[in-house]
Design an enzyme around this catalytic site. Structure first.
Site, PDB file in Angstrom:
ATOM      1  N   HIS A 147      11.265  -4.733  -4.753  1.00  0.00           N
ATOM      2  CA  HIS A 147      10.363  -3.688  -4.266  1.00  0.00           C
ATOM      3  C   HIS A 147      10.501  -2.421  -5.108  1.00  0.00           C
ATOM      4  O   HIS A 147       9.493  -1.796  -5.483  1.00  0.00           O
ATOM      5  CB  HIS A 147      10.674  -3.394  -2.801  1.00  0.00           C
ATOM      6  CG  HIS A 147       9.660  -2.535  -2.124  1.00  0.00           C
ATOM      7  ND1 HIS A 147       9.721  -1.163  -2.161  1.00  0.00           N
ATOM      8  CD2 HIS A 147       8.553  -2.838  -1.411  1.00  0.00           C
ATOM      9  CE1 HIS A 147       8.703  -0.655  -1.482  1.00  0.00           C
ATOM     10  NE2 HIS A 147       7.982  -1.651  -1.023  1.00  0.00           N
ATOM     11  N   HIS A 148      11.720  -2.031  -5.413  1.00  0.00           N
ATOM     12  CA  HIS A 148      11.935  -0.826  -6.218  1.00  0.00           C
ATOM     13  C   HIS A 148      11.242  -0.931  -7.583  1.00  0.00           C
ATOM     14  O   HIS A 148      10.563   0.004  -8.025  1.00  0.00           O
ATOM     15  CB  HIS A 148      13.431  -0.583  -6.413  1.00  0.00           C
ATOM     16  CG  HIS A 148      14.044   0.292  -5.370  1.00  0.00           C
ATOM     17  ND1 HIS A 148      13.661   1.600  -5.177  1.00  0.00           N
ATOM     18  CD2 HIS A 148      15.021   0.049  -4.454  1.00  0.00           C
ATOM     19  CE1 HIS A 148      14.371   2.134  -4.197  1.00  0.00           C
ATOM     20  NE2 HIS A 148      15.204   1.213  -3.730  1.00  0.00           N
TER      21      HIS A 148
END
Length: 271
Positions: A147-148
């Site tokens: 996600h990052h």
């Protein structure tokens, strides 16, 4: 008093917001957005290299730095949500749902232009979240680092083109992060946070991803009619990204809160 879509928007901007040069910011991002790939590569190397380094070393406590880190991101997100939320609500109430998605004034509006740029830039330092997981030898899940990286890449890629839907994407992220980082700041400070609040945060994350998919589909549909500026490549990447998030967060919710109700319930720390 700010003109938005031909109407007066009574939300006073601060001087630093009014003076912010969004044209220069967009030009910088157009010239430098590919640096996000460099940041992502360094991030992966440091994360997995750090895990290898810590394997034979005792975990670090880092309680006070974690409190300050989480609290600073919580404050940043809360302010971002407070500044962008009313702006989006005005567009919704004055021009309707379709215009709130297709309108690009979020990138150059007197109030929102600074916070749009601050949002995309913040995705680079937010990678620091993972350092606490690695150094404290906590479990690093795929959802976290995936996600990052993808949020950083997509945010920088999209900002340079001022694509439709950005106002929704950024405002939702600010709002969810305001809850999430406040939760983590409280936990780091040793406060006991009720389990339902953790479930609420993960539910908000799931709702954010479902809305992201919906916005992507609507941008594609309305782009065909010529009033929703974007590109097919951007829409495809946005839809795939948000759909993968939707699946991953839903699976996390099921595995964490439903499969074993007695297990520790901590929402995923994401960018």
């Amino acid at each position: 008093m700010l003109p938005v879509n031909g109407t007066d928007f009574r939300l006073s901007e601060y001087s630093f917001e009014r003076r912010f040069d969004e044209r220069g910011a967009i030009e910088w991002m157009q010239a430098n957005w590919k640096r996000s790939f460099v940041f992502s590569a360094l991030y992966v190397a440091l994360v997995f290299g750090g895990q290898h380094y810590m394997k034979t070393r005792p975990k670090l406590n880092l309680r006070r730095p974690l409190i300050l880190w989480s609290l600073s991101l919580a404050i940043f997100s809360i302010i971002g949500a407070i500044r962008t939320g009313p702006y989006m609500f005005h567009i919704l109430s004055s021009s309707g749902f379709r215009q709130s998605i297709c309108d690009r004034s979020f990138y150059n509006g007197p109030v929102s232009k600074f916070w749009a740029y601050a949002f995309v830039l913040s995705k680079a330092p937010e990678l620091g979240d993972t350092a606490f997981i690695v150094l404290r030898k906590q479990k690093l899940i795929f959802l976290h680092w995936y996600h990052h990286i993808t949020v950083l890449l997509y945010s920088w890629y999209s900002y340079k083109d001022m694509v439709a839907g950005g106002g929704w994407f950024m405002t939702m992220n600010y709002t969810v992060h305001a809850l999430m980082y406040s939760y983590y700041a409280a936990r780091a400070a040793g406060l006991r946070v009720p389990r339902p609040f953790a479930m609420l945060i993960t539910s908000a994350q799931i709702a954010q991803m479902a809305m992201g998919v919906a916005v992507s589909v609507l941008v594609y549909r309305w782009m065909q009619q010529g009033d929703c500026p974007s590109s097919l490549d951007n829409i495809v990447w946005a839809a795939l990204m948000y759909f993968s998030y939707l699946l991953l967060f839903s699976n996390f919710f099921y595995q964490t809160y439903l499969t074993d109700p007695a297990s520790p319930s901590i929402p995923p720390r994401t960018g």
